[in-house]
Design an enzyme around this catalytic site. Structure first.
Site, PDB file in Angstrom:
ATOM      1  N   SER A 334      15.303 -59.503 -36.386  1.00 27.02           N
ATOM      2  CA  SER A 334      15.770 -60.533 -37.318  1.00 27.02           C
ATOM      3  C   SER A 334      14.704 -61.001 -38.292  1.00 27.02           C
ATOM      4  CB  SER A 334      16.311 -61.721 -36.547  1.00 27.02           C
ATOM      5  OG  SER A 334      17.450 -61.308 -35.835  1.00 27.02           O
ATOM      6  N   HIS A 379      29.038 -69.315 -35.685  1.00 23.98           N
ATOM      7  CA  HIS A 379      28.343 -70.402 -36.364  1.00 23.98           C
ATOM      8  C   HIS A 379      29.238 -71.192 -37.304  1.00 23.98           C
ATOM      9  CE1 HIS A 379      24.873 -67.732 -35.318  1.00 23.98           C
ATOM     10  NE2 HIS A 379      24.364 -68.891 -34.969  1.00 23.98           N
ATOM     11  N   CYS A 392      21.987 -66.321 -38.180  1.00 26.54           N
ATOM     12  CA  CYS A 392      23.392 -65.896 -38.092  1.00 26.54           C
ATOM     13  C   CYS A 392      23.559 -64.460 -38.556  1.00 26.54           C
ATOM     14  CB  CYS A 392      24.270 -66.810 -38.948  1.00 26.54           C
ATOM     15  SG  CYS A 392      25.973 -66.230 -39.042  1.00 26.54           S
TER      16      CYS A 392
END
Lengths: 651, 368
Positions: A334, A379, A392
């Site tokens: 990420s 989310h 997210c």
């Protein structure tokens, strides 16, 4: 045979350019003949002069030709850390050598040396064979690294050991061996091939040259230039008169931007786990910390290793010799969302108010791509700030899809991924930035849009090094400059003033300041706001911004098959990644951390980055308490349907 | 197939002189490299094989002859220039300079071929111009350029010695062809003025060599040490020499590069003035034989090929012996036939092939 029928040479009937007919050429040839005659006279005259007039003199000189050239090796430049602490020094070492022409009886000498220092006859024979063809007055090294006891024995019996010499030379000693081994590197003895390719004025047999790290890349500066003494020796080979001496000039000293305190903090935080830390000053690109774990002791290369030691080092499954900070390649997980966010904003695929709905997964093609928050139900409505803060996946899937692989690749490259950073160390890996062309070439298949989804959250084929991660973070920290990491702060020539290393090159990343600012705010929220994924990286009094990453090594299904997280074998656990910078208001440090198979970015890599930044800002360590066990988070993945799956998203 | 007149006109004396000198070289190398116990064939044997190959090359070049050589002069020249450029990019670095090019299993030194290419191309050029009056300076721009291209490429390697050699050989061809005396004086004056410029482009180690030549005390460690040792070797040989394999200077390795650049010092040490003189006289005899053949050449190109070939033997000999005897600075140029080296030997034999090729056609008259 009728002689009269032998054809007569063709008579010169035609015009012909007989040199005899051309007065100019006749003159030229005559001149040539005179020049040759003169040259012959001069050379013969010189020969006469040397051999007959001066012959007696030279014969005498040659009979006592005891004029020898004694080599003076230069001492190597020293290496200091940013605070002036010595990292690489030269310490005296004693070598046992023998001058073949001064040895009377080899058999006697061999026996005595065997008794005194335990040299086997084979070792001596081997050393002599190796030195065959060398002048007989050149010392042949029999054994390196004599200890004090051997030294004393040799000194005591020196008169019974004709031709034996104890040579003192300075050898490299690394004073922070397990803290900066990969950066500083080590030396090795020069080999025949290198010797042949090198300038004879610089290197000789038996010299040591840089083999790894800065010792290798800065060899030219560190080595210095050699000197020599012309001496007259007696029949025993002892010097009786110094004729001329040109002193060796030592190599230049290097002061690094690396800080030993940060190296220590990184070593302590990683605690032997495989991983790496890279930290640099985002304003200049100067590297503050570059640590790779597990490490090794470079002194072993200087004093010599046993075969067993070497084998253990070379075959260690954790590869301690590899500098993970610059040559370890990891999926960015990420942390890559920084790139996706920047690309999305810059290419106008999204804007500051764009909101995507995250329901915990996203249908695409015939599959569902999950967000890591799948179990929490997603989310909900998510804008860029929230998407970065809470990592997210669905938001970035959608952004990536709008961008496409090639625009993502373009921005990954703009942030310095996919090519070496240009740090002056050997063996730097370029990492990998995939695009549609690459896929076609590599797999002979077109790029699939589904792969773009994985790519957008840093899974796919992308590979980065920890140093690239730190450099990418520095772009956000310094307002859009791609810096070139540099290790050497100043170079001090012998007897001279310290010369600052040339300013490293910077390149501007073409991204609007408000876009960078948005990303920066998001990164700050990751650490400082509720729901952020890296609250473990907070520091007292300093605002930190950061991004976690978890890079799966194997498919999630396989990982889950081991049941509880603790039961997953080490090599199948995910890599933990973390990038950070601080202070957010005016950043002076940017960090990239990888803990191999460490689990989750926030819990495993975050504290390592925090420890290094703590050391940098001089914040004392917190009193030890067991950190709250981070709740294991499931990684998002496409809902398993038919095909085996590419690793899903990380946090 | 082979014209009998070709065989009957072959210059046997020249061949005998060459074989005699070659034999001197091989015998001397047996001593000079006797202590090299490295793997592989002994150096003197390798030199013998190179000599044999050289004879084949010589005969081949001689058979081709000046007429056909002129047709390949330009392509050969271009090929050599390409090789010289290639060596700068892919050459093997030995001793700090990039001179060798690996072609398959062979390692060649293209700079050795440059002399040959320069001679061929200049002879072809002047033949085509066929101008009987001496050349003016402005008419020499192209020939000088043809010589400078390979010379500068060699200088870049860097190999100052070979670069100078190419210029000297090419210069000899240009001078023999004829230059107006007044223009020659102007050019000479110009070069004196240009000398400081050349100095600026020289490498430090090259400057160092010239310094140490002018003042041997200034660099007792590098080339001056070699020079002193070489002079001791030669001088101590005296009249009769120390005897074969008995040269203390060479057998104890006081001499640098004793089987290549300093092979003549070994010879002079072991064979004394007698030996040194014999070698110098043999070289001079070969050179004079070349000039004699040039005198009877039938056309301008033949004349220039012979004199170019002769210059290819004369200049390296003078420079090498002069260096070994301490008359010139230390530049790495091998002594034809005496120094070990395949590329050098083959080139020298090709030069002899040029001379023989013309000698053989002494009585053949070509109609254009």
């Amino acid at each position: 045979m009728n002689l009269s029928q032998v054809p007569k040479p063709a008579s010169v009937g035609g015009r012909g350019l007989e040199p005899g007919e051309n007065p100019n050429i006749r003159m030229a040839l005559l001149t040539a003949a005179v020049v040759v005659g003169l040259a012959l006279v001069v050379l013969l005259g010189r020969l006469w002069f040397l051999q007959l007039l001066k012959g007696e003199h030279f014969r005498l000189l040659s009979e006592n030709n005891r004029i020898r050239l004694v080599d003076l090796a230069p001492s190597r430049g020293l290496i200091f850390d940013a605070e002036g602490r010595l990292l690489a020094d030269n310490r005296p070492a004693f070598t046992l050598a023998v001058i073949p022409e001064d040895v009377g009886d080899w058999a006697v000498l061999t026996r005595r040396l065997h008794n005194l220092v335990g040299l086997s006859p084979e070792e001596i024979a081997k050393a002599r064979r190796a030195a065959q063809g060398a002048p007989p007055f050149k010392p042949v090294v029999l054994r390196n690294h004599l200890d004090r006891h051997q030294l004393a024995l040799l000194e005591t019996f020196r008169y019974e050991l004709p031709g034996v010499k104890v040579l003192v030379r300075y050898q490299r000693a690394y004073l922070a061996p397990r803290l900066a081994a990969h950066v500083i590197g080590y030396l090795g003895e020069i080999n025949k091939r290198e010797l042949q390719a090198s300038n004879r004025a610089v290197y000789r047999m038996g010299d040591w040259v840089g083999r790894y790290g800065l010792e290798k890349s800065r060899e030219r500066v560190l080595h210095g230039s050699r000197g020599a003494r012309q001496v007259e020796v007696d029949a025993m080979g002892r010097e009786i008169k110094l004729i001329k001496e040109v002193p060796a000039s030592r190599g230049a000293d290097l002061t690094l931007s690396i800080n030993l305190d940060l190296q220590k903090a990184a070593a302590k935080a990683l605690d032997g786990r495989a991983g790496a830390v890279a930290a640099l000053d985002p304003r200049t690109g100067q590297v503050l910390c570059l640590y790779s774990s597990p490490t090794f002791d470079p002194n072993d290369f200087i004093t010599g290793m046993s075969t067993k030691q070497w084998k253990a080092l070379a075959e260690d499954p954790k590869h301690p010799l590899k500098d993970r900070a610059i040559s370890g390649m990891y999926p960015p997980g990420s942390t890559y969302k920084i790139i996706t966010a920047a690309a999305g904003l810059a290419e106008k695929a999204i804007n500051l108010t764009t909101r995507f709905f995250c329901a915990g997964q996203m249908p695409f093609g015939r599959r569902y791509y999950r967000c890591w928050a799948y179990k929490k139900g997603g989310h909900g409505y998510t804008d860029i700030h929230k998407a970065i803060r809470e990592s997210c996946d669905v938001f970035f899937y959608k952004t990536g899809l709008k961008l496409g692989v090639d625009r993502l690749a373009k921005w990954a490259r703009a942030f310095g991924l996919g090519r070496p950073t240009g740090i002056s160390l050997p063996h730097e890996s370029p990492g990998l930035v995939p695009d549609s062309k690459w896929k076609k070439k590599r797999f002979k298949e077109p790029w699939q849009d589904g792969e773009t989804l994985s790519l957008a959250i840093g899974q796919s084929f992308t590979l980065v090094t920890p140093l690239q991660m730190a450099r990418m973070t520095a772009v956000v920290a310094n307002g859009g400059m791609l810096v070139t990491p540099s290790l050497v702060k100043t170079v001090t020539p012998p007897g001279g003033e310290a010369v600052p290393a040339p300013e490293p090159v910077k390149a501007r990343v073409p991204i609007a300041p408000e876009h960078l600012d948005t990303i920066a705010k998001g990164l700050s929220a990751v650490v400082n706001e509720p729901h952020g994924t890296a609250r473990l990286a907070r520091l007292p009094g300093i605002t930190v911004g950061g991004k976690t990453g978890t890079a799966q090594v194997v498919g999630l299904k396989f990982e889950k098959s081991f049941g509880a997280e603790e039961n997953v074998p080490w090599k199948y656990r995910s890599h933990a990644l973390f990038v950070a910078y601080a202070p957010v208001e005016n950043p002076t440090i940017a960090v990239g951390v990888v803990v191999e198979h460490g689990g989750h970015g926030g819990s495993a890599a975050g504290p390592v980055a925090a420890a290094v930044m703590r050391a940098y800002f001089g914040i004392p360590e917190p009193e030890p308490k067991t950190p709250p066990q981070a709740k294991p988070k499931p990684k998002a993945k496409p809902a398993p349907k038919k095909k085996p799956l590419r690793p899903g998203a990380g946090t | 197939m082979i014209d009998r007149r070709l065989v009957s006109s072959f210059d046997w004396l020249l061949l005998i002189l060459v074989l005699a000198l070659g034999a001197c070289g091989v015998i001397n190398l047996y001593s000079a490299a006797s202590s090299f116990t490295g793997s592989g064939m002994p150096v003197y044997l390798k030199q013998t094989y190179w000599m044999g190959l050289g004879l084949v090359v010589m005969l081949a070049v001689a058979m081709v002859g000046p007429q056909r050589l002129s047709t390949i002069a330009y392509p050969f020249y271009v090929l050599v220039v390409i090789l010289l450029i290639a060596v700068l990019f892919w050459g093997k670095v030995i001793g700090g300079s990039q001179r060798w090019l690996a072609l398959g299993p062979m390692v060649i030194q293209p700079s050795e071929l440059a002399r040959l290419a320069a001679v061929l191309v200049l002879a072809a050029y002047f033949q085509r111009r066929d101008q009987t009056e001496p050349y003016r300076l402005h008419q020499l721009i192209i020939p000088v350029g043809l010589a400078l291209i390979p010379a500068l490429l060699i200088l870049k390697e860097p190999d100052l010695g070979t670069c100078l050699l190419v210029l000297m050989v090419a210069g000899s061809v240009i001078l023999i062809n004829g230059v107006k005396l007044r223009d020659l004086a102007i050019a000479g004056g110009g070069m004196v003025v240009a000398l400081p410029l050349v100095w600026r482009f020289m490498k430090d180690y090259q400057k160092q060599r010239i310094f140490s030549f002018l003042d041997p005390e200034s660099d007792p460690l590098g080339s001056a040490y070699h020079l002193i040792q070489s002079k001791i070797a030669v001088g101590s040989g005296q009249f009769m020499g120390k005897g074969f394999l008995a040269g203390t200077q060479s057998q104890l390795h006081f001499l640098p590069e004793q089987h290549t650049d300093f092979a003549f010092s070994v010879l002079a040490e072991e064979w004394g003035f007698i030996g040194g003189m014999v070698v110098l006289l043999l070289v001079a005899a070969i050179v004079y034989r070349g000039i004699a053949i040039a005198y009877r050449a039938k056309d301008r190109q033949s004349l220039l090929l012979v004199m170019g070939g002769t210059a290819m033997i004369f200049w390296p000999a003078v420079i090498n012996v002069g260096m070994v005897l301490g008359l010139f600075p230390v530049v790495g140029i091998p002594l034809p036939f005496i120094s070990y080296g395949g590329s050098s030997l083959i080139t020298t034999m090709a030069a002899l092939g040029l001379i023989q090729g013309v000698a053989m056609r002494r009585f053949i008259f070509h109609r254009p």
